[in-house]
Design an enzyme around this catalytic site. Structure first.
Site, PDB file in Angstrom:
ATOM      1  CE  LYS A 133      -4.133  -2.189   1.727  1.00  0.00           C
ATOM      2  NZ  LYS A 133      -3.743  -3.611   1.977  1.00  0.00           N
TER       3      LYS A 133
HETATM    4  C1  LIG Z   1      -4.443  -4.659   1.537  1.00  0.00           C
HETATM    5  C2  LIG Z   1      -3.682  -5.896   1.404  1.00  0.00           C
HETATM    6  C3  LIG Z   1      -4.081  -6.912   0.544  1.00  0.00           C
HETATM    7  C4  LIG Z   1      -5.382  -6.840  -0.252  1.00  0.00           C
HETATM    8  O1  LIG Z   1      -5.346  -5.825  -1.212  1.00  0.00           O
HETATM    9  P1  LIG Z   1      -6.732  -5.292  -1.846  1.00  0.00           P
HETATM   10  O2  LIG Z   1      -6.324  -4.211  -2.762  1.00  0.00           O
HETATM   11  O3  LIG Z   1      -7.542  -4.800  -0.703  1.00  0.00           O
HETATM   12  O4  LIG Z   1      -7.357  -6.448  -2.512  1.00  0.00           O
HETATM   13  C5  LIG Z   1      -3.272  -8.022   0.414  1.00  0.00           C
HETATM   14  N1  LIG Z   1      -2.131  -8.140   1.128  1.00  0.00           N
HETATM   15  C6  LIG Z   1      -1.712  -7.198   1.976  1.00  0.00           C
HETATM   16  C7  LIG Z   1      -0.460  -7.392   2.732  1.00  0.00           C
HETATM   17  C8  LIG Z   1      -2.461  -6.030   2.127  1.00  0.00           C
HETATM   18  O5  LIG Z   1      -2.034  -5.085   2.970  1.00  0.00           O
END
Ligand SMILES: *Cc1c(COP(=O)(O)O)cnc(C)c1O
Length: 465
Positions: free
Chosen positions: A110
Site C-alpha cells: 500500500k
Molecule cells: C491490503 C492488502 C491486501 C489486499 O489488497 P486489496 O487491494 O484490498 O485487494 C493483500 N495483502 C496485503 C499485505 C495487504 O495489505
C-alpha cells in the site's frame, strides 16, 4: 481525462477533483471516462525506463490537469522513500516470479499508492490554499501506509479507524507510534467492516463532508488504483523482455478488490494478450471467489485468518468492476448496489461467461497458507508472508507451462512474524524500520463502533479552513 461515477449522478470532473472527492457524491465510485490504450511500439519503448519515469508515462495518460513537470516531481518524491531504486523488484524462484511490493516505509504494497497520494494531496492543498481531514478505515496495512503518506504534512489531519485487537501487534504499533500532531488513531470495538461502514456513512452525509473538508484514502480513491497499475506494466515489460506475442499471468491476494482491479485496468490498457489471466486469491473470506466461480456475491461473516489484511467481506472496489460488467450502465449498477445494500447479496450468475474471461479464482485455507510458506522456504530458502502465500498457492494451482507467472508479494514476512515462525520454525529477520517498535511510545483512542461518537471526535479535532 474526465471522471464519471459508477452511479451516474454527478457531472464529469477532471482528475484532481476526482482525487479530492474520493467517494463520488452520489455514493458511487469514480472511474475514467475511457481507458487509454497503449500500442505495442509505445509499450516496447518503455522497456528501459526507471520506475518513476514509467510511472509518469502510465499516470500522465489519466491526468490532464496537473502540469507535467509537477506530476513528475510528485512521482519522483514518492518513490525515493523506498529502500531499493527498483521500487518493485522481481525475483525468480522455481517457475514463479515474485513481485516484491514491500520495500516502502511500512513494508506493505500500500505504500506504493499512499506515498504518491500523500504527496499529491499536499500539492493540491498548497495550490488551493486549502486543508483536508482524511478519514479511513483499515484492516491493518492501509492505516500505517496512509499515516506514513501524510505524517507531518501541514494542511492535512488524518483519522484512521482500526478494529481493536484485530490487527497484528506490529501493524498496530506501526500506526500508533507515529506521534505527529496531525495523526489520530481510533481503535473501534468491532470488525473492519464495521469501521468501513462508519466511514461510508459519514462520507454519505455530503454536507458534513464538505463542511469538514473530509477526504478518503481508502482504496476507493482512484489515485491509488492508478499508482498500482504501474507495477503491472513494469512486470510485463521485465518478465517478457517485450518478446512479441508473450503473455503474463498474475496471482493476486485479494481483499478489497483494489490491487486486482488495478491489474484489470492494466490488462485493458496494454496491447491485447499482454496480460493473459488474473488469478484472484482469497483466504477463508471467500466472497470474491464465490463471485468469480458462481456469480454469487453474498456477504458472509467476517472470519479472522492469518492474512488479516484480507479479512474483508464487502470489497470496496467491487462496484468499479461491476460497472464494467454491466456494460457501463450506471443505472443498473446503482440498482444492483442498492439491492446489495438491502439484502447483502446479488446474483450475477447471468454474467458468468464474462466474469470467467476476466478472472479465475480460488480460496486458500489457513493450513494451506502454512504449508505454502513452509514448502516455499524448503525449496527456495525464500520467506513468503501469509498474504503472499495465499497468492502463491493459487498460482501453483493455475500455473500454465510456458506462460510466466507473477505473484504479487504484498507484505514483508516480518510484519506477520508469528505465522511465519509457526510455518518454518524460526522468525523472519526483522528489518531496521521495525526493530524495537513494540516498545515505542504509542497514542490511540479506543471507542465503540458508533458513528455519532466518531463524528463528534472528528468535529473536535478536524483542521478548519
Ligand atoms: C491490503 C492488502 C491486501 C489486499 O489488497 P486489496 O487491494 O484490498 O485487494 C493483500 N495483502 C496485503 C499485505 C495487504 O495489505
Amino acid at each position: 481525462m474526465q471522471y464519471l461515477s459508477t452511479r451516474g449522478k454527478i457531472a464529469p470532473i477532471p482528475f484532481t477533483q476526482a482525487v479530492m472527492m474520493g467517494l463520488a457524491e452520489d455514493g458511487g465510485l469514480l472511474l475514467p471516462r475511457t481507458i487509454p490504450r497503449i500500442g505495442s511500439e509505445t509499450f516496447a519503448s518503455w522497456q528501459k525506463l526507471s520506475y518513476p519515469d514509467l510511472a509518469f508515462e502510465v499516470m500522465s495518460r489519466f491526468v490532464d490537469d496537473i502540469p507535467s513537470s509537477d506530476l513528475r516531481d510528485i512521482i519522483n518524491r514518492s518513490y525515493t522513500t523506498f529502500t531499493t531504486e527498483k521500487v518493485t523488484p522481481l525475483v525468480h524462484h522455481g517457475d514463479l516470479h515474485i513481485l516484491e511490493l514491500f520495500h516502502g516505509p511500512t513494508l506493505a504494497f500500500k505504500d506504493i499508492a499512499l506515498q504518491f497520494l500523500g504527496n499529491l494531496f499536499e500539492y493540491l492543498l498548497n495550490r488551493d490554499r486549502s486543508v483536508l481531514n482524511i478519514l479511513g478505515a483499515t484492516s491493518g496495512d492501509t492505516g500505517s501506509a496512509a499515516i506514513y503518506g501524510v505524517r507531518g504534512k501541514e494542511r492535512i489531519n488524518i483519522f484512521i479507524l482500526h478494529p481493536h485487537q484485530r490487527v497484528s501487534a506490529v501493524q498496530e504499533k506501526q500506526m500508533t507510534t507515529v506521534l505527529d500532531d496531525n495523526v489520530f488513531n481510533i481503535a473501534i470495538r468491532g470488525s473492519f467492516d464495521d469501521g468501513q461502514a462508519i466511514v461510508k456513512k459519514i462520507f454519505n452525509d455530503v454536507e458534513f463532508k464538505s463542511k469538514y473538508r473530509l477526504g478518503a484514502i481508502n482504496s476507493i480513491n482512484w489515485a491509488r488504483v492508478l499508482a498500482q497499475v504501474v507495477y503491472y506494466v513494469r512486470s510485463c515489460l521485465h518478465v517478457t523482455g517485450h518478446e512479441k506475442d508473450s503473455s503474463v499471468d498474475f496471482a493476486i491476494p485479494t481483499g478489497n478488490f483494489g490491487d486486482i482491479f488495478a491489474g484489470y485496468i492494466a490488462k485493458k490498457m496494454l496491447p491485447a494478450g499482454t496480460i493473459r489471466q488474473l488469478i484472484l486469491a482469497t483466504n477463508d473470506n471467500d466472497i470474491l471467489t464465490r463471485f468469480v466461480t458462481k456469480g454469487d456475491y453474498s456477504l458472509g461473516e467476517v472470519k479472522m485468518t492469518s492474512s488479516p489484511s484480507m479479512d474483508i467481506q464487502a470489497a470496496s472496489n467491487f462496484e468499479r468492476y461491476l460497472y464494467y460488467l454491466v456494460d457501463s450502465d450506471a443505472t443498473r449498477t446503482r440498482e444492483l448496489m442498492e439491492e446489495f445494500g438491502k439484502n447483502g447479496k446479488i446474483d450475477l450468475s447471468g454474467h458468468q461467461d464474462q466474469i470467467r474471461r476476466d478472472f479465475v479464482a480460488t480460496a486458500v485455507t489457513g493450513s494451506e497458507v502454512t504449508e505454502t510458506i513452509a514448502s516455499f522456504y524448503r525449496e527456495h530458502e525464500y520467506i513468503l508472508d501469509p498474504h503472499t502465500a495465499v497468492g502463491v498457492k493459487a498460482a501453483r494451482k493455475f500455473k500454465k507451462v510456458g506462460v510466466p507467472m507473477v505473484c504479487l508479494a504484498t507484505a514483508h514476512p516480518a510484519k506477520f512474524g508469528e505465522t511465519v515462525a509457526a510455518a518454518i520454525g524460526k522468525p523472519p529477520q526483522v528489518p531496521e524500520s521495525l526493530t524495537g517498535i513494540i516498545d515505542k511510545p504509542a497514542r490511540c483512542e479506543i471507542m465503540d463502533a458508533d458513528t455519532n461518537r466518531i463524528r463528534e471526535f472528528l468535529m473536535e479535532k478536524a483542521l478548519k479552513s
